[in-house]
Motif scaffolding. Structure first.
Motif, mmCIF file in Angstrom:
data_model
loop_
_atom_site.group_PDB
_atom_site.id
_atom_site.type_symbol
_atom_site.label_atom_id
_atom_site.label_comp_id
_atom_site.label_asym_id
_atom_site.label_seq_id
_atom_site.Cartn_x
_atom_site.Cartn_y
_atom_site.Cartn_z
ATOM 1 N N HIS A 127 -54.984 31.053 12.032
ATOM 2 C CA HIS A 127 -55.177 32.413 12.545
ATOM 3 C C HIS A 127 -56.270 33.166 11.794
ATOM 4 O O HIS A 127 -57.105 33.835 12.411
ATOM 5 C CB HIS A 127 -53.867 33.186 12.459
ATOM 6 C CG HIS A 127 -54.010 34.651 12.743
ATOM 7 N ND1 HIS A 127 -54.344 35.133 13.991
ATOM 8 C CD2 HIS A 127 -53.889 35.740 11.933
ATOM 9 C CE1 HIS A 127 -54.417 36.452 13.948
ATOM 10 N NE2 HIS A 127 -54.147 36.850 12.719
ATOM 11 N N SER A 134 -59.285 31.853 21.925
ATOM 12 C CA SER A 134 -58.356 31.127 22.776
ATOM 13 C C SER A 134 -58.536 29.623 22.609
ATOM 14 O O SER A 134 -59.657 29.117 22.575
ATOM 15 C CB SER A 134 -58.590 31.524 24.238
ATOM 16 O OG SER A 134 -57.678 30.864 25.082
ATOM 17 N N GLY A 135 -57.405 28.918 22.492
ATOM 18 C CA GLY A 135 -57.440 27.477 22.289
ATOM 19 C C GLY A 135 -57.427 27.090 20.835
ATOM 20 O O GLY A 135 -57.223 25.924 20.506
ATOM 21 N N GLU A 138 -53.346 30.211 17.846
ATOM 22 C CA GLU A 138 -52.114 30.157 18.625
ATOM 23 C C GLU A 138 -51.282 31.421 18.497
ATOM 24 O O GLU A 138 -50.256 31.562 19.169
ATOM 25 C CB GLU A 138 -51.297 28.922 18.237
ATOM 26 C CG GLU A 138 -51.987 27.623 18.622
ATOM 27 C CD GLU A 138 -51.058 26.433 18.626
ATOM 28 O OE1 GLU A 138 -49.842 26.609 18.410
ATOM 29 O OE2 GLU A 138 -51.547 25.308 18.854
ATOM 30 N N ASP A 139 -51.697 32.364 17.662
ATOM 31 C CA ASP A 139 -51.000 33.652 17.583
ATOM 32 C C ASP A 139 -51.160 34.462 18.865
ATOM 33 O O ASP A 139 -50.374 35.364 19.138
ATOM 34 C CB ASP A 139 -51.507 34.468 16.388
ATOM 35 C CG ASP A 139 -50.802 34.079 15.097
ATOM 36 O OD1 ASP A 139 -50.163 33.009 15.072
ATOM 37 O OD2 ASP A 139 -50.887 34.835 14.117
ATOM 38 N N ASP A 141 -51.215 32.919 21.738
ATOM 39 C CA ASP A 141 -50.583 32.077 22.745
ATOM 40 C C ASP A 141 -49.087 32.388 22.765
ATOM 41 O O ASP A 141 -48.246 31.579 22.404
ATOM 42 C CB ASP A 141 -50.831 30.606 22.423
ATOM 43 C CG ASP A 141 -50.356 29.686 23.538
ATOM 44 O OD1 ASP A 141 -50.256 30.159 24.677
ATOM 45 O OD2 ASP A 141 -50.073 28.503 23.248
ATOM 46 N N PRO A 144 -46.698 31.577 27.020
ATOM 47 C CA PRO A 144 -47.706 31.172 28.009
ATOM 48 C C PRO A 144 -47.165 31.264 29.435
ATOM 49 O O PRO A 144 -46.054 30.834 29.724
ATOM 50 C CB PRO A 144 -47.998 29.715 27.627
ATOM 51 C CG PRO A 144 -47.634 29.623 26.184
ATOM 52 C CD PRO A 144 -46.465 30.544 26.000
ATOM 53 N N ARG A 148 -50.316 37.485 29.202
ATOM 54 C CA ARG A 148 -51.747 37.181 29.117
ATOM 55 C C ARG A 148 -52.371 38.116 28.091
ATOM 56 O O ARG A 148 -52.453 39.317 28.296
ATOM 57 C CB ARG A 148 -52.409 37.378 30.482
ATOM 58 C CG ARG A 148 -53.898 37.052 30.519
ATOM 59 C CD ARG A 148 -54.437 37.220 31.941
ATOM 60 N NE ARG A 148 -55.825 36.769 32.050
ATOM 61 C CZ ARG A 148 -56.876 37.591 32.115
ATOM 62 N NH1 ARG A 148 -56.688 38.912 32.076
ATOM 63 N NH2 ARG A 148 -58.109 37.104 32.205
ATOM 64 N N SER A 150 -55.517 37.291 26.480
ATOM 65 C CA SER A 150 -56.964 37.107 26.373
ATOM 66 C C SER A 150 -57.622 37.156 27.746
ATOM 67 O O SER A 150 -57.081 36.635 28.727
ATOM 68 C CB SER A 150 -57.281 35.759 25.705
ATOM 69 O OG SER A 150 -58.660 35.474 25.787
ATOM 70 N N GLU A 153 -58.251 33.824 29.762
ATOM 71 C CA GLU A 153 -57.182 33.069 30.406
ATOM 72 C C GLU A 153 -57.121 33.389 31.896
ATOM 73 O O GLU A 153 -57.677 34.377 32.363
ATOM 74 C CB GLU A 153 -55.832 33.425 29.761
ATOM 75 C CG GLU A 153 -55.744 33.111 28.280
ATOM 76 C CD GLU A 153 -54.446 33.628 27.680
ATOM 77 O OE1 GLU A 153 -53.608 34.153 28.430
ATOM 78 O OE2 GLU A 153 -54.273 33.508 26.450
ATOM 79 N N GLY A 192 -53.686 24.593 17.328
ATOM 80 C CA GLY A 192 -54.999 24.957 17.824
ATOM 81 C C GLY A 192 -55.807 23.670 17.887
ATOM 82 O O GLY A 192 -55.407 22.698 18.508
#
Length: 381
Positions: A127, A134-135, A138-139, A141, A144, A148, A150, A153, A192
């Motif tokens: 992080h 994105s990708g 994972e903070d 994410d 999912p 949403r 980002s 996405e 990630g």
């Protein structure tokens, strides 16, 4: 996205060199340690004493059910505060210059339901390096398909209402952490795009320390308290939901508010900026002038200073924040902040609405691959 991200704009690195030099000068000129001072140790003692008193009172004080329910929620809130104020700094090795002290205080993380080893990988390494990418980070994410965060996405029908239900889902973040998240992250081949190989001892520690937590907060209450399983379940859920809501709100207000960016690397995996400049564009502060927020949030309300100087104890963030803000202005970089917690909360709400309802209304196929069938031409002979 499989390429390793690199921050390549060396021209912007002058900002970090300058701000780091100025912050170092502040500590040396005032003969101040970058680690915990007396006020920080008071906070640590206060929160550790508070959570211990709440836990023992619930188990052994023979209180009425309504009082037990209230104390269970407070226990969850104090669990979040212990994580913010003590464990977070310790895992960053910022609490003390003594490695053993940091290790001991990091261990407390296990007792509030989370693995310090897994957190170090997900938070300290991934992080803090790939914030809001994105990708990789994972903070962002979170749930999912449901939330949403980002603008890179896709968006779906359900997310039109995420500005309403997201806050409810945040409440389940600690419950997920206790029973799912640590195991899931630990057994992923990569977090990630960061590949992980765990020492064998960490396999034992993960399950052993989780078992200790389950014993303290599930088995022991059922053994010593004169309550039914249903009553226990209500209290346990109240604790988890209270802790999860506090965690979810504080974490999201630092990176998902108006003004923060969610940049992507180019095809070669390069970010067209320096790492420190990236942190200034993807991180936000809230209630920086509030002594209450500073006392409760453990510096997480000053994420800008924390991301630039994670090894400095958060007790010093108000002082170095003035330096960071002035230097950012000098270099033409943003310093994103909400004056109050309420303002940050409103900004997060608007961001959720923008990323959900407004995006779906304007372009429901955003970031989706749209396949166009080739035109069939009929030839008449």
């Amino acid at each position: 996205m499989t390429k390793k991200v690199r921050f390549i704009n060396t021209n912007q690195s002058t900002f970090y060199i300058t701000v780091r030099k100025r912050v170092d000068t502040y500590f040396t000129a005032n003969n101040i340690s970058t680690h915990a001072n007396g006020a920080m140790w008071f906070k640590a003692i206060f929160f550790l004493t508070g959570i211990t008193a709440l836990y023992t009172s619930i188990l052994f004080a023979g209180l009425s059910l309504p009082v037990l329910l209230l104390l269970s929620m407070l226990l969850g809130v104090f669990g979040a505060f212990v994580g913010f104020n003590i464990c977070h700094d310790a895992i960053h090795k910022a609490f003390s210059g003594n490695a053993r002290v940091n290790q001991l205080l990091s261990f407390v993380f296990n007792l509030i339901g989370a693995s310090p080893y897994v957190w170090n990988i997900c938070h300290n390494i991934v992080h803090h390096t790939y914030t809001n990418i994105s990708g990789h980070d994972e903070d962002i994410d979170v749930a999912p398909g449901l939330i949403r965060f980002s603008d890179t996405e896709t968006v779906n029908k359900l997310q039109r209402y995420q500005h309403f239900y997201a806050f409810f889902l945040y409440s389940f973040s600690m419950l997920s952490w206790v029973f799912r998240k640590d195991y899931k992250k630990f057994f992923q081949h990569k977090i990630g795009e960061h590949r992980v190989i765990h020492p064998r001892i960490e396999y034992f520690r993960l399950f052993f320390y989780k078992a200790i937590y389950y014993f303290l907060f599930i088995a022991l209450p059922l053994l010593v308290m004169p309550i039914t399983f249903g009553q226990f379940l209500i209290g346990f859920m109240a604790m988890q939901l209270a802790q999860g809501l506090v965690l979810g709100l504080v974490f999201q207000l630092a990176h998902v508010v108006e003004g923060t960016d969610f940049p992507l690397p180019n095809e070669q995996g390069n970010m067209e900026e320096a790492w420190a400049a990236h942190q200034m564009r993807t991180t936000a502060n809230f209630a920086g002038g509030s002594k209450m927020a500073a006392f409760l949030c453990g510096g997480l309300n000053r994420q800008i200073e924390h991301h630039l100087f994670p090894k400095i104890c958060h007790i010093h963030y108000p002082a170095i924040g003035k330096i960071v803000k002035a230097t950012a202005k000098e270099f033409g970089l943003p310093y994103i902040e909400s004056i109050t917690f309420t303002a940050a909360l409103q900004s997060h709400y608007r961001m959720l609405r923008k990323l959900g309802k407004e995006t779906y209304k304007s372009n429901k196929n955003i970031n989706r691959e749209v396949y166009i069938l080739p035109e069939i031409v009929e030839v008449v002979l």
